[in-house]
Every structure is written in structure tokens, then in C-alpha cells.
Design a protein around this motif. Structure first.
Motif, PDB file in Angstrom:
ATOM      1  N   MET A 187      -7.474   5.200  68.816  1.00  0.00           N
ATOM      2  CA  MET A 187      -8.027   6.138  69.794  1.00  0.00           C
ATOM      3  C   MET A 187      -8.814   5.382  70.873  1.00  0.00           C
ATOM      4  O   MET A 187      -8.746   5.690  72.064  1.00  0.00           O
ATOM      5  N   SER A 192      -0.182   6.822  71.756  1.00  0.00           N
ATOM      6  CA  SER A 192      -0.607   8.079  71.128  1.00  0.00           C
ATOM      7  C   SER A 192       0.310   8.433  69.958  1.00  0.00           C
ATOM      8  O   SER A 192      -0.161   8.863  68.887  1.00  0.00           O
ATOM      9  N   VAL A 250      -9.752  13.185  73.800  1.00  0.00           N
ATOM     10  CA  VAL A 250      -9.572  11.743  74.017  1.00  0.00           C
ATOM     11  C   VAL A 250      -8.726  11.496  75.261  1.00  0.00           C
ATOM     12  O   VAL A 250      -9.081  10.675  76.127  1.00  0.00           O
TER      13      VAL A 250
END
Length: 418
Positions: A149, A133, A200
Motif C-alpha cells: 500500500m 494494486s 489509498v
């Protein structure tokens, strides 16, 4: 009766499993009893660890191919303005993935680390989510950021499916990683869409949790079916063993029957011929047993037969064989035993029966139950098995002619000469 207890226990266990299978069909994710739940997850963890350990080289090859495609693809995707910066982040992401996979392999491979495999798997997923991330949010190229992602989503799903960790534990790990990631990104003052990132992270975590629960429900059914099949196999083996035992043993005396005797005689007969060793045959008959049955009754007669069978079995050596030949007759095979040895065994049997002191008011030869014994010894002569038994039977008949309650030895040579 031990087999009946084992059979009853297995039948009970099978019924309980069938109840669990029925409940599992009605409710996805049905919780097992504590012991079964522990066994299920231990098996699940072992399977995940073995998969990592056994398919490591396939994983290395796959990851290498993936690296080739990603690096070549990123070369054309990355914005030339930030090429060096974003390409380094891409390489760091690939190295980080290799580190995570290597960590899992190490904990699946070495015995001292195996007990901590599940903990290592949760740590790897936690670290992979946070690190990927951060790398994703520090990339400038929009297309590469979108690709990253997708990788974060895959980490969540693979973490739930491949690690063998309980879904609830992986859910807590994933949510904690999502919280830490969001706090870290806020603390780093990075420019990112917090709503999209949260969707997400949390969405991937919940999606992975849902998939793993569905897979676990299927795995539970497979596990229960395997246990039921295993129990059914054990029940089948017990029934088979019991049927074999019944076919080989006399129901009253629990010693071998005539059929088993024929098989053992064949074995000992050919062994004696092959090794040129002696094989002694003893025929035993309970004296005046019809008189005993008529006076005391058949139930008492059966008790006498059982007692004599047990006494004979205890009086012979472990290498010898005894069977009920029919009615009140017994036969004993003494491998590698000459006439002197056979007479010693016969004397031991005779004295053991005499010590029982079973009253026999209708016996003309004694006030208690007695036996007559006939002996012959086979030394590899040109003689069939049937003739061998006939000579042993003649020896018993001669013992009866001489007044019963005694031992008589019949030589094969004397019969052949006559």
C-alpha cells in the motif's frame, strides 16, 4: 537605431515579467500567457527527461539496493503458509517496477521516442498503479500487503514529481487508474476493504497533486527569475556594446574616432614591421572649411563633414581603415599597399568627393567643396609611429602649399635624407 528598438523591446518584456512575478507571489499557480505556459512545460518535460537519461545508472544502483533490502526483508515477513505464493508476487512487483523504469529510460534516450516521453510517463504511472494494486490485493500476508500500500502511494507521488507532466494531466491519469483498479478488483471477486483501498488510491492521487502544484509554483518563480535575469543580461550587453561603440566612433560622422585610430595604427604599424609589408597613410583635409562654416553655418558644415566621411568610407577597400582625425581632417590607413596602390585609392577618394558637387561659394580654388590629400608609405624603416604621422601630415601640408585641391606624395626616404 536598431539597438534602441531592441532595448525598448527588452525593457517592455522585463516589465511584463515583473508583473507576472508580482501576480505569482499573490496567487500560487498563476497561469502564464499561452506562449510562456507552453515554453515552461516544454522546459519542465525536457528537464524530467534529461534527469531520467542522465541519472539512469544511479537509479539502477538504488533500485538494486532496494531489491536486496526488500527481498531479504520479505523473506522474514511473509507468512510461511503462503510463502511461495506471496514471494512470487513480491518478485513480480520488483520486475514490474524495473519494467516501468526501463520504459521511461527508453523514451528519454532515443530521439524518435523523445516526443512521446510525457505520454509514456502517464502510461507507466497508470500501469504501475493498476498492476501493483492487483498484486497487493492478491497477497495473503497482511504485513506485506500494508507495505505494498505504501508503494502505491509512492508511485503516485513520484509520478507527479518526477515525470514533468502537468499536474492536472497526472491527476486525471491517477484518478482514472484508481477507477480502473477498483473495477478490476471488484470484477476479480477478490476479498479486500473497498473503503481503505479507495482512500489509498484517491488520497495518494490528491496528495501528489497538491505537492506537485506547490512545486510547480516554486518552479514558475524560478523560471520567471531566470527569464528576467536573461533579459537583464541582454540589456546590460546592449548598453556595454553601445558604450563601446560610442567610445570608438565619432558621434557626428559615425566613423572611427582618434582613439580608435591610434589603436589601429599601432596594430598596422607592427604588422608592417613583422611581415615586411607596406603601410600607406593618407591625410585628408577639406579645403577652406572655415570659410564654408562662416558662410553657410555650422549645421551645414556638420552635414558636409558627415557626407565626406561617408563618401571616404565607401571609396576605400574593406581592408582599409578610416577615422576622423579632428575637425575637418580625416586619416586613412591602407595595409599591404604600396605607393601606386595608395595613389589609386587617394584618386578614388578625390573623385568621389568631387562628384558630390557640394556648392562652396567662398572657396578660392573651386565653386564646390574640394579636398587635399597627403600620402606617405611606411616599409618597415626605423621610424616611430609619431614620425610616420608627421611625414604624412607634411605631405598634406605640401598639398595645401601647392594650391590645395590635389594629391601629394611624400617619400619617407626623401625626408630621412634631408
Amino acid at each position: 537605431m536598431e539597438y534602441k528598438y531592441n532595448l525598448a523591446k527588452l525593457q517592455y518584456d522585463k516589465e511584463k515579467l515583473e508583473e507576472l512575478i508580482a501576480r505569482q507571489n499573490r496567487r500560487v499557480g498563476q497561469i502564464f500567457p499561452k506562449k510562456l505556459e507552453t515554453q515552461f512545460w516544454r522546459l519542465n518535460a525536457d528537464r524530467a527527461r534529461n534527469n531520467v537519461n542522465n541519472y539512469v545508472w544511479s537509479g539502477v544502483l538504488t533500485y538494486f539496493i532496494l531489491i536486496v533490502f526488500i527481498i531479504s526483508g520479505d523473506y522474514w515477513i511473509i507468512d510461511q503458509t503462503h510463502f511461495t505464493h506471496d514471494f512470487i508476487r513480491c518478485l513480480l512487483g520488483l520486475l514490474n517496477g524495473a519494467f516501468c523504469l526501463l520504459t521511461l529510460f527508453v523514451f528519454s534516450r532515443y530521439k524518435k521516442l523523445i516526443p512521446y516521453f510525457s505520454h509514456a510517463a502517464m502510461f507507466v504511472v497508470f500501469w504501475a498503479i493498476i498492476s501493483m494494486s492487483w498484486l497487493t490485493m492478491t497477497i495473503y500476508t497482511p504485513a506485506l500487503k500494508q507495505q505494498s500500500m505504501m508503494i502505491i502511494c509512492m508511485i503516485y507521488i513520484l509520478g507527479f514529481i518526477l515525470t514533468g507532466v502537468k499536474p492536472i494531466q497526472m491527476l486525471m491519469t491517477g484518478l482514472m487508474a484508481a477507477v480502473v483498479t477498483m473495477l478490476m478488483l471488484f470484477a476479480s471477486y477478490l476479498k479486500f476493504d473497498a473503503m481503505v483501498m479507495a482512500r489509498v488510491l484517491v488520497g495518494s492521487c490528491i496528495f501528489g497533486f497538491t505537492i506537485s502544484k506547490m512545486l510547480c509554483a516554486r518552479e514558475r518563480m524560478i523560471y520567471l527569475s531566470m527569464l528576467r535575469a536573461d533579459i537583464s543580461e541582454k540589456i546590460h550587453r546592449i548598453h556595454t556594446a553601445e558604450l563601446l561603440h560610442l567610445s570608438q566612433h565619432d558621434e557626428l560622422t559615425k566613423i572611427s574616432n582618434r582613439r580608435t585610430f591610434d589603436e589601429m595604427l599601432d596594430t598596422f604599424y607592427h604588422q608592417a614591421k613583422r611581415d615586411e609589408s607596406a603601410l600607406s597613410v593618407l591625410f585628408i583635409d577639406v579645403d577652406h572649411f572655415k570659410n564654408y562654416n562662416d558662410f553657410y553655418g555650422h549645421q551645414k558644415g556638420d552635414d558636409v563633414i558627415s557626407s565626406i566621411a561617408k563618401t571616404v568610407k565607401n571609396a576605400i577597400r574593406h581592408m582599409d581603415f578610416v577615422a576622423r582625425y579632428g575637425g575637418e581632417e580625416f586619416v586613412v590607413l591602407l595595409p599591404e599597399t604600396d605607393a601606386h596602390g595608395a595613389y589609386a585609392v587617394a584618386s578614388n577618394i578625390y573623385k568621389s568627393i568631387d562628384r558630390l558637387g557640394i556648392p562652396h561659394a567662398k572657396s578660392p580654388v573651386s565653386n564646390h567643396v574640394t579636398i587635399s590629400l597627403g600620402i606617405t608609405v611606411f616599409r618597415g624603416e626605423e621610424l616611430s609611429k609619431e614620425d610616420l604621422l608627421s611625414i604624412a601630415d607634411q605631405a598634406l601640408y605640401r598639398a595645401k602649399q601647392l594650391g590645395r585641391n590635389q594629391i601629394y606624395y611624400q617619400s619617407i626616404r626623401s625626408v630621412q635624407v634631408a
